[in-house]
Design a protein around this motif. Structure first.
Motif, PDB file in Angstrom:
ATOM      1  N   GLY A 138       0.723  -1.220  -0.114  1.00 61.58           N
ATOM      2  CA  GLY A 138       0.031   0.036  -0.196  1.00 61.58           C
ATOM      3  C   GLY A 138       0.966   1.426  -0.099  1.00 61.58           C
ATOM      4  O   GLY A 138       0.202   2.383  -0.209  1.00 61.58           O
ATOM      5  N   GLY A 139       2.065   1.060   0.252  1.00 62.28           N
ATOM      6  CA  GLY A 139       3.033   2.427   0.177  1.00 62.28           C
ATOM      7  C   GLY A 139       3.250   2.934  -1.146  1.00 62.28           C
ATOM      8  O   GLY A 139       2.989   2.395  -2.265  1.00 62.28           O
ATOM      9  N   SER A 140       3.978   3.883  -1.016  1.00 61.47           N
ATOM     10  CA  SER A 140       4.348   4.526  -2.300  1.00 61.47           C
ATOM     11  C   SER A 140       5.954   4.790  -2.342  1.00 61.47           C
ATOM     12  O   SER A 140       6.655   4.728  -1.500  1.00 61.47           O
ATOM     13  N   LEU A 141       6.370   4.923  -3.694  1.00 60.30           N
ATOM     14  CA  LEU A 141       7.912   5.229  -3.821  1.00 60.30           C
ATOM     15  C   LEU A 141       7.973   5.984  -5.205  1.00 60.30           C
ATOM     16  O   LEU A 141       7.385   5.681  -5.983  1.00 60.30           O
ATOM     17  N   LYS A 142       9.087   6.810  -5.261  1.00 62.24           N
ATOM     18  CA  LYS A 142       9.236   7.512  -6.553  1.00 62.24           C
ATOM     19  C   LYS A 142      10.764   7.167  -7.056  1.00 62.24           C
ATOM     20  O   LYS A 142      11.775   7.498  -6.158  1.00 62.24           O
ATOM     21  N   LEU A 143      10.770   6.567  -8.021  1.00 58.29           N
ATOM     22  CA  LEU A 143      12.058   6.389  -8.812  1.00 58.29           C
ATOM     23  C   LEU A 143      12.594   7.604  -9.794  1.00 58.29           C
ATOM     24  O   LEU A 143      11.689   8.084 -10.415  1.00 58.29           O
ATOM     25  N   SER A 144      13.629   7.611  -9.715  1.00 59.74           N
ATOM     26  CA  SER A 144      14.336   8.553 -10.851  1.00 59.74           C
ATOM     27  C   SER A 144      15.425   8.021 -11.509  1.00 59.74           C
ATOM     28  O   SER A 144      16.197   7.038 -11.290  1.00 59.74           O
ATOM     29  N   CYS A 145      15.600   8.534 -12.732  1.00 59.94           N
ATOM     30  CA  CYS A 145      16.601   8.075 -13.474  1.00 59.94           C
ATOM     31  C   CYS A 145      17.229   9.216 -14.511  1.00 59.94           C
ATOM     32  O   CYS A 145      16.650   9.985 -15.276  1.00 59.94           O
ATOM     33  N   ALA A 146      18.445   9.583 -13.821  1.00 60.68           N
ATOM     34  CA  ALA A 146      19.292  10.699 -14.639  1.00 60.68           C
ATOM     35  C   ALA A 146      19.720  10.202 -15.997  1.00 60.68           C
ATOM     36  O   ALA A 146      20.776   9.236 -15.688  1.00 60.68           O
ATOM     37  N   VAL A 147      19.564  10.931 -16.828  1.00 68.23           N
ATOM     38  CA  VAL A 147      20.085  10.631 -18.307  1.00 68.23           C
ATOM     39  C   VAL A 147      21.323  11.443 -18.695  1.00 68.23           C
ATOM     40  O   VAL A 147      20.845  12.743 -18.825  1.00 68.23           O
ATOM     41  N   THR A 148      22.272  11.110 -18.970  1.00 63.15           N
ATOM     42  CA  THR A 148      23.468  11.942 -19.517  1.00 63.15           C
ATOM     43  C   THR A 148      23.606  11.475 -20.898  1.00 63.15           C
ATOM     44  O   THR A 148      23.824  10.156 -21.194  1.00 63.15           O
ATOM     45  N   GLY A 149      23.490  12.318 -21.814  1.00 63.80           N
ATOM     46  CA  GLY A 149      23.762  12.034 -23.320  1.00 63.80           C
ATOM     47  C   GLY A 149      22.368  12.606 -24.027  1.00 63.80           C
ATOM     48  O   GLY A 149      21.434  13.066 -23.511  1.00 63.80           O
ATOM     49  N   ARG A 150      22.511  12.930 -25.100  1.00 60.30           N
ATOM     50  CA  ARG A 150      21.516  13.389 -25.864  1.00 60.30           C
ATOM     51  C   ARG A 150      20.632  12.147 -26.685  1.00 60.30           C
ATOM     52  O   ARG A 150      21.264  11.295 -27.273  1.00 60.30           O
ATOM     53  N   THR A 151      19.217  12.529 -26.204  1.00 56.38           N
ATOM     54  CA  THR A 151      18.345  11.779 -26.947  1.00 56.38           C
ATOM     55  C   THR A 151      17.574  12.410 -28.112  1.00 56.38           C
ATOM     56  O   THR A 151      17.674  13.679 -28.225  1.00 56.38           O
ATOM     57  N   THR A 152      17.030  11.842 -29.016  1.00 57.80           N
ATOM     58  CA  THR A 152      16.211  12.335 -30.026  1.00 57.80           C
ATOM     59  C   THR A 152      14.703  11.760 -29.879  1.00 57.80           C
ATOM     60  O   THR A 152      14.421  10.988 -29.057  1.00 57.80           O
ATOM     61  N   CYS A 153      13.916  12.325 -31.025  1.00 61.94           N
ATOM     62  CA  CYS A 153      12.525  11.765 -30.774  1.00 61.94           C
ATOM     63  C   CYS A 153      12.089  10.388 -31.389  1.00 61.94           C
ATOM     64  O   CYS A 153      11.224   9.965 -31.617  1.00 61.94           O
ATOM     65  N   THR A 154      13.408   9.832 -31.946  1.00 59.85           N
ATOM     66  CA  THR A 154      13.354   8.309 -32.180  1.00 59.85           C
ATOM     67  C   THR A 154      13.307   7.379 -30.886  1.00 59.85           C
ATOM     68  O   THR A 154      13.447   6.305 -31.051  1.00 59.85           O
ATOM     69  N   ASP A 155      13.996   8.116 -29.852  1.00 58.96           N
ATOM     70  CA  ASP A 155      13.936   7.345 -28.978  1.00 58.96           C
ATOM     71  C   ASP A 155      12.781   7.373 -27.708  1.00 58.96           C
ATOM     72  O   ASP A 155      12.050   8.324 -27.762  1.00 58.96           O
ATOM     73  N   ARG A 156      12.519   6.255 -27.059  1.00 55.86           N
ATOM     74  CA  ARG A 156      11.382   6.158 -26.043  1.00 55.86           C
ATOM     75  C   ARG A 156      12.272   5.928 -24.790  1.00 55.86           C
ATOM     76  O   ARG A 156      13.170   5.157 -24.716  1.00 55.86           O
ATOM     77  N   LEU A 157      11.660   6.647 -23.738  1.00 59.94           N
ATOM     78  CA  LEU A 157      12.221   6.433 -22.408  1.00 59.94           C
ATOM     79  C   LEU A 157      11.299   5.546 -21.382  1.00 59.94           C
ATOM     80  O   LEU A 157      10.003   5.620 -21.779  1.00 59.94           O
TER      81      LEU A 157
END
Length: 117
Positions: free
Chosen positions: A15-34
């Motif tokens: 029943g609890g909650s957590l928030k994950l984060s992911c720091a991205v280093t580098g250039r992405t484009t609109c052909t990428d999905r996260l």
């Protein structure tokens, strides 16, 4: 060189909650999905959620098992991907991986999430 670093895992009760984060280093484009994937002990890695790359538009997709409980989002200027997890269940226990899928595929090293009953 693309680098993904996850943070925010931990141990919570059902029943609890957590928030994950992911720091991205580098250039992405609109052909990428996260996206986010997870792997429970003894099981294959499975899809959790995904959305378009930073500053890009498109559909957000969730696995049936997490829809209405998890929310994927991103901070464009900071290049950070998030996964807000609520109403957590023991079945959500897994290592959670950040992922970029496009012409190339990249993975973070993962962060452990443990949900106890």
């Amino acid at each position: 060189q693309m680098q993904l670093v996850e943070n925010g895992g931990g141990s919570v009760q059902t029943g609890g909650s957590l928030k994950l984060s992911c720091a991205v280093t580098g250039r992405t484009t609109c052909t990428d999905r996260l996206g986010w994937y997870r792997q429970a002990p003894g099981k294959e890695r499975e899809f959790v959620a995904a959305l378009p790359g930073f500053w890009c538009s498109g559909a957000t997709v969730y696995a049936d098992s997490v829809r209405d409980r998890f929310t994927i989002s991103r901070a464009h200027a900071e290049n950070i991907l998030y996964l807000q997890m609520t109403i957590l269940k023991p079945a959500d226990t897994a290592i959670y991986y950040c992922n970029i899928a496009g012409p190339s595929r990249y993975w973070g090293r993962g962060t452990q999430v443990t949900v106890s009953s």
